[in-house]
Design an enzyme around this catalytic site. Structure first.
Site, PDB file in Angstrom:
ATOM      1  N   GLU A  19      21.836  80.701  -5.726  1.00 20.55           N
ATOM      2  CA  GLU A  19      21.867  79.845  -6.920  1.00 20.55           C
ATOM      3  C   GLU A  19      20.658  78.918  -6.889  1.00 20.55           C
ATOM      4  O   GLU A  19      20.314  78.408  -5.829  1.00 20.55           O
ATOM      5  CB  GLU A  19      23.157  79.016  -6.859  1.00 20.55           C
ATOM      6  CG  GLU A  19      23.300  77.973  -7.942  1.00 20.55           C
ATOM      7  CD  GLU A  19      24.528  77.100  -7.729  1.00 20.55           C
ATOM      8  OE1 GLU A  19      25.658  77.586  -7.876  1.00 20.55           O
ATOM      9  OE2 GLU A  19      24.353  75.902  -7.428  1.00 20.55           O
ATOM     10  N   TYR A  58      19.518  53.882 -21.387  1.00 19.14           N
ATOM     11  CA  TYR A  58      19.473  52.721 -22.288  1.00 19.14           C
ATOM     12  C   TYR A  58      18.017  52.372 -22.566  1.00 19.14           C
ATOM     13  O   TYR A  58      17.237  52.146 -21.643  1.00 19.14           O
ATOM     14  CB  TYR A  58      20.243  51.565 -21.655  1.00 19.14           C
ATOM     15  CG  TYR A  58      21.723  51.890 -21.623  1.00 19.14           C
ATOM     16  CD1 TYR A  58      22.549  51.588 -22.691  1.00 19.14           C
ATOM     17  CD2 TYR A  58      22.272  52.582 -20.535  1.00 19.14           C
ATOM     18  CE1 TYR A  58      23.892  51.942 -22.693  1.00 19.14           C
ATOM     19  CE2 TYR A  58      23.605  52.947 -20.520  1.00 19.14           C
ATOM     20  CZ  TYR A  58      24.408  52.625 -21.614  1.00 19.14           C
ATOM     21  OH  TYR A  58      25.732  52.993 -21.618  1.00 19.14           O
ATOM     22  N   ARG A 125      33.961  74.171 -16.257  1.00 22.82           N
ATOM     23  CA  ARG A 125      34.272  72.989 -17.067  1.00 22.82           C
ATOM     24  C   ARG A 125      33.160  71.956 -16.981  1.00 22.82           C
ATOM     25  O   ARG A 125      32.819  71.311 -17.965  1.00 22.82           O
ATOM     26  CB  ARG A 125      35.589  72.363 -16.571  1.00 22.82           C
ATOM     27  CG  ARG A 125      36.094  71.281 -17.491  1.00 22.82           C
ATOM     28  CD  ARG A 125      37.131  70.424 -16.808  1.00 22.82           C
ATOM     29  NE  ARG A 125      36.530  69.632 -15.739  1.00 22.82           N
ATOM     30  CZ  ARG A 125      37.192  68.768 -15.005  1.00 22.82           C
ATOM     31  NH1 ARG A 125      38.483  68.575 -15.196  1.00 22.82           N
ATOM     32  NH2 ARG A 125      36.574  68.081 -14.055  1.00 22.82           N
ATOM     33  N   GLY A 126      32.551  71.804 -15.783  1.00 23.34           N
ATOM     34  CA  GLY A 126      31.590  70.719 -15.584  1.00 23.34           C
ATOM     35  C   GLY A 126      32.332  69.482 -15.118  1.00 23.34           C
ATOM     36  O   GLY A 126      33.556  69.378 -15.248  1.00 23.34           O
ATOM     37  N   HIS A 184      40.462  71.985  -5.925  1.00 24.58           N
ATOM     38  CA  HIS A 184      39.643  71.128  -6.769  1.00 24.58           C
ATOM     39  C   HIS A 184      40.146  69.696  -6.619  1.00 24.58           C
ATOM     40  O   HIS A 184      41.357  69.462  -6.543  1.00 24.58           O
ATOM     41  CB  HIS A 184      39.747  71.597  -8.231  1.00 24.58           C
ATOM     42  CG  HIS A 184      38.871  70.800  -9.150  1.00 24.58           C
ATOM     43  ND1 HIS A 184      39.352  69.798  -9.953  1.00 24.58           N
ATOM     44  CD2 HIS A 184      37.534  70.842  -9.367  1.00 24.58           C
ATOM     45  CE1 HIS A 184      38.349  69.275 -10.642  1.00 24.58           C
ATOM     46  NE2 HIS A 184      37.239  69.901 -10.306  1.00 24.58           N
ATOM     47  N   LYS A 200      42.679  81.441 -15.476  1.00 23.18           N
ATOM     48  CA  LYS A 200      41.293  81.799 -15.845  1.00 23.18           C
ATOM     49  C   LYS A 200      41.108  83.312 -15.744  1.00 23.18           C
ATOM     50  O   LYS A 200      40.466  83.927 -16.583  1.00 23.18           O
ATOM     51  CB  LYS A 200      40.287  81.087 -14.907  1.00 23.18           C
ATOM     52  CG  LYS A 200      40.199  79.592 -15.135  1.00 23.18           C
ATOM     53  CD  LYS A 200      38.962  78.965 -14.502  1.00 23.18           C
ATOM     54  CE  LYS A 200      39.157  78.533 -13.094  1.00 23.18           C
ATOM     55  NZ  LYS A 200      38.114  77.608 -12.596  1.00 23.18           N
TER      56      LYS A 200
HETATM   57  P1  FAD Z   1      38.649  74.122 -14.423  1.00 25.64           P
HETATM   58  O1  FAD Z   1      38.945  75.490 -13.977  1.00 25.64           O
HETATM   59  O2  FAD Z   1      38.803  73.801 -15.868  1.00 25.64           O
HETATM   60  O3  FAD Z   1      39.573  73.147 -13.560  1.00 25.64           O
HETATM   61  C1  FAD Z   1      39.342  71.744 -13.531  1.00 25.64           C
HETATM   62  C2  FAD Z   1      40.597  71.038 -13.030  1.00 25.64           C
HETATM   63  O4  FAD Z   1      41.598  71.120 -14.041  1.00 25.64           O
HETATM   64  C3  FAD Z   1      41.208  71.665 -11.781  1.00 25.64           C
HETATM   65  O5  FAD Z   1      41.775  70.635 -11.024  1.00 25.64           O
HETATM   66  C4  FAD Z   1      42.284  72.584 -12.327  1.00 25.64           C
HETATM   67  O6  FAD Z   1      43.334  72.802 -11.385  1.00 25.64           O
HETATM   68  C5  FAD Z   1      42.753  71.787 -13.516  1.00 25.64           C
HETATM   69  N1  FAD Z   1      43.261  72.603 -14.626  1.00 25.64           N
HETATM   70  C6  FAD Z   1      42.772  73.776 -15.092  1.00 25.64           C
HETATM   71  N2  FAD Z   1      43.478  74.190 -16.156  1.00 25.64           N
HETATM   72  C7  FAD Z   1      44.424  73.254 -16.391  1.00 25.64           C
HETATM   73  C8  FAD Z   1      45.462  73.083 -17.349  1.00 25.64           C
HETATM   74  N3  FAD Z   1      45.678  73.996 -18.299  1.00 25.64           N
HETATM   75  N4  FAD Z   1      46.258  71.973 -17.282  1.00 25.64           N
HETATM   76  C9  FAD Z   1      46.051  71.037 -16.320  1.00 25.64           C
HETATM   77  N5  FAD Z   1      45.085  71.140 -15.375  1.00 25.64           N
HETATM   78  C10 FAD Z   1      44.281  72.230 -15.412  1.00 25.64           C
HETATM   79  N6  FAD Z   1      29.092  71.905 -12.370  1.00 25.64           N
HETATM   80  C11 FAD Z   1      28.072  71.675 -13.192  1.00 25.64           C
HETATM   81  O7  FAD Z   1      28.031  70.635 -13.861  1.00 25.64           O
HETATM   82  N7  FAD Z   1      27.038  72.585 -13.322  1.00 25.64           N
HETATM   83  C12 FAD Z   1      27.039  73.749 -12.647  1.00 25.64           C
HETATM   84  O8  FAD Z   1      26.104  74.542 -12.787  1.00 25.64           O
HETATM   85  C13 FAD Z   1      28.110  74.013 -11.738  1.00 25.64           C
HETATM   86  N8  FAD Z   1      28.163  75.156 -11.020  1.00 25.64           N
HETATM   87  C14 FAD Z   1      29.260  75.423 -10.237  1.00 25.64           C
HETATM   88  C15 FAD Z   1      29.333  76.635  -9.553  1.00 25.64           C
HETATM   89  C16 FAD Z   1      30.441  76.934  -8.771  1.00 25.64           C
HETATM   90  C17 FAD Z   1      30.522  78.245  -8.036  1.00 25.64           C
HETATM   91  C18 FAD Z   1      31.504  75.987  -8.651  1.00 25.64           C
HETATM   92  C19 FAD Z   1      32.706  76.300  -7.808  1.00 25.64           C
HETATM   93  C20 FAD Z   1      31.421  74.778  -9.304  1.00 25.64           C
HETATM   94  C21 FAD Z   1      30.311  74.473 -10.103  1.00 25.64           C
HETATM   95  N9  FAD Z   1      30.209  73.269 -10.808  1.00 25.64           N
HETATM   96  C22 FAD Z   1      29.154  73.046 -11.645  1.00 25.64           C
HETATM   97  C23 FAD Z   1      31.203  72.213 -10.621  1.00 25.64           C
HETATM   98  C24 FAD Z   1      32.357  72.291 -11.637  1.00 25.64           C
HETATM   99  O9  FAD Z   1      31.874  72.093 -12.935  1.00 25.64           O
HETATM  100  C25 FAD Z   1      33.342  71.185 -11.273  1.00 25.64           C
HETATM  101  O10 FAD Z   1      33.935  71.460 -10.032  1.00 25.64           O
HETATM  102  C26 FAD Z   1      34.390  70.853 -12.314  1.00 25.64           C
HETATM  103  O11 FAD Z   1      35.005  69.622 -11.931  1.00 25.64           O
HETATM  104  C27 FAD Z   1      35.496  71.889 -12.444  1.00 25.64           C
HETATM  105  O12 FAD Z   1      35.047  73.022 -13.049  1.00 25.64           O
HETATM  106  P2  FAD Z   1      35.996  74.313 -13.179  1.00 25.64           P
HETATM  107  O13 FAD Z   1      35.308  75.265 -14.036  1.00 25.64           O
HETATM  108  O14 FAD Z   1      36.460  74.753 -11.853  1.00 25.64           O
HETATM  109  O15 FAD Z   1      37.210  73.642 -14.003  1.00 25.64           O
END
Ligand code: FAD
Length: 318
Positions: A19, A58, A125-126, A184, A200
């Site tokens: 990456e 700002y 999600r970010g 997470h 997912k």
């Molecule tokens: P999600 O899968 O949406 O989960 C987020 C949280 O919500 C988790 O705690 C999950 O259990 C919970 N959740 C999910 N669905 C629900 C629901 N329906 N109801 C209640 N809770 C729920 N970040 C960046 O900004 N840029 C990047 O390029 C980037 N690259 C990454 C690459 C990898 C391989 C990984 C593992 C992470 C990366 N991240 C990046 C970080 C990521 O954006 C963060 O960890 C973010 O906080 C969670 O993203 P996610 O897609 O796992 O979220």
């Protein structure tokens, strides 16, 4: 080619991937190329390109008041993907975020990916913006990565956001999502997190890339637990070599992960960051060898800019 097809084609031989982070604006892309170039001899079938959240700045408007503006220090994930794909003839995987984007903006981005022949996307999600305590979805954006996966699947079946569009071509994105062997940080338990990971996959994710981990047992247990949850897509381990002493504090803080005691002691006993870098390389080599023996489909490395350490690891493994 799709990541899942690369894995099938490799026929149980582990692949090497990594990456990269887009250069900050004001910098040239050449530095990025110079870091990718030495890694191409290990034939990565794909390279991921991260996306950074927008930031608030700002600006003094001249009358003693400050105006809040939105800026991005690292714009251009898609442009970087296209540039790397073109220069190195390799598949690139843009990270597509919920945070900071409306669904419409996401649709435009996906359509552009498709035009550029980019067939894989990581749906994430970010995190929250720097000034926020918790993640807040953009107005008109997605709350969770699952919703983003659904939007991408919809597009794959020719379903656009607003109304029917006559199409003679559908996108066919292979979708990656993030997984967390140490859960997470927002999730109340690993089991709950796995339940959401399964959502997912059910929404259409084709493969999972894990957050970094330094204890392989965490990954093995995660893969087992995921299987029990009914998750049957490839789970690609993400590895990051420790590079500086400060990582002992920064990595647990930013990524909510634990570091093994023996790694902590080895890093603490280093006199210079050059020594730390060497410890990080050796640790990652040991991790990689054990993961290879366990039959992982891909070893995916977080390069974070400089690639000399990844090259040393890849030389020992591939
Ligand atoms: P999600 O899968 O949406 O989960 C987020 C949280 O919500 C988790 O705690 C999950 O259990 C919970 N959740 C999910 N669905 C629900 C629901 N329906 N109801 C209640 N809770 C729920 N970040 C960046 O900004 N840029 C990047 O390029 C980037 N690259 C990454 C690459 C990898 C391989 C990984 C593992 C992470 C990366 N991240 C990046 C970080 C990521 O954006 C963060 O960890 C973010 O906080 C969670 O993203 P996610 O897609 O796992 O979220």
């Amino acid at each position: 080619m799709k990541i899942t097809d690369h894995i099938k084609k490799a026929n149980n031989k582990a692949l090497f991937s990594f990456e990269v982070i887009p250069p900050k604006k004001g910098n040239s892309i050449q530095e990025l190329y110079d870091n990718i170039d030495p890694l191409m001899e290990f034939n990565p079938p794909f390279i991921d390109v991260t996306t950074s959240r927008e930031e608030h700045v700002y600006v003094d408007n001249g009358n003693g008041l400050l105006d809040r503006k939105i800026t991005r220090t690292r714009p251009g994930t898609l442009g970087i993907c296209a540039a790397i794909k073109h220069k190195f003839d390799v598949d690139t995987v843009p990270h597509v975020l919920c945070g900071g984007f409306t669904k419409e903006e996401t649709e435009y981005l996906l359509v552009d990916c498709d035009y550029l022949g980019i067939q894989n996307v990581m749906a994430l999600r970010g995190d929250s913006m720097a000034h926020q305590k918790f993640f807040e979805p953009s107005i008109g954006g997605h709350n969770f990565a699952t919703e983003l996966v659904s939007q991408i699947k919809d597009l794959n079946s020719g379903k656009y956001l607003h109304g029917v569009i006559e199409t003679n071509h559908n996108s066919d994105f292979c979708i990656g999502v993030g997984g967390y062997p140490e859960k997470h940080f927002e999730s109340p338990s690993l089991q709950t997190d796995l339940k959401h990971l399964k959502e997912k996959v059910d929404a259409g994710a084709d493969y999972i890339v894990t957050q970094m981990f330094f204890d392989n047992q965490k990954y093995f247990q995660f893969v087992e637990a995921a299987k029990k949850e009914g998750i049957n897509v490839p789970i690609i381990p993400g590895l990051k070599p420790i590079a500086v002493k400060r990582h002992l504090q920064l990595l647990p803080q930013f990524f909510s992960i634990d570091l093994p005691e023996s790694l902590i002691s080895a890093v603490e006993s280093c006199k210079t960051n050059k020594d730390v870098r060497q410890v990080g390389i050796e640790w990652a080599i040991q991790q990689s060898k054990e993961l290879l023996d366990a039959g992982v489909p891909v070893l995916h490395y977080y390069s974070m800019g400089k690639s000399d350490n990844i090259k040393k690891i890849a030389s020992a493994i591939f």
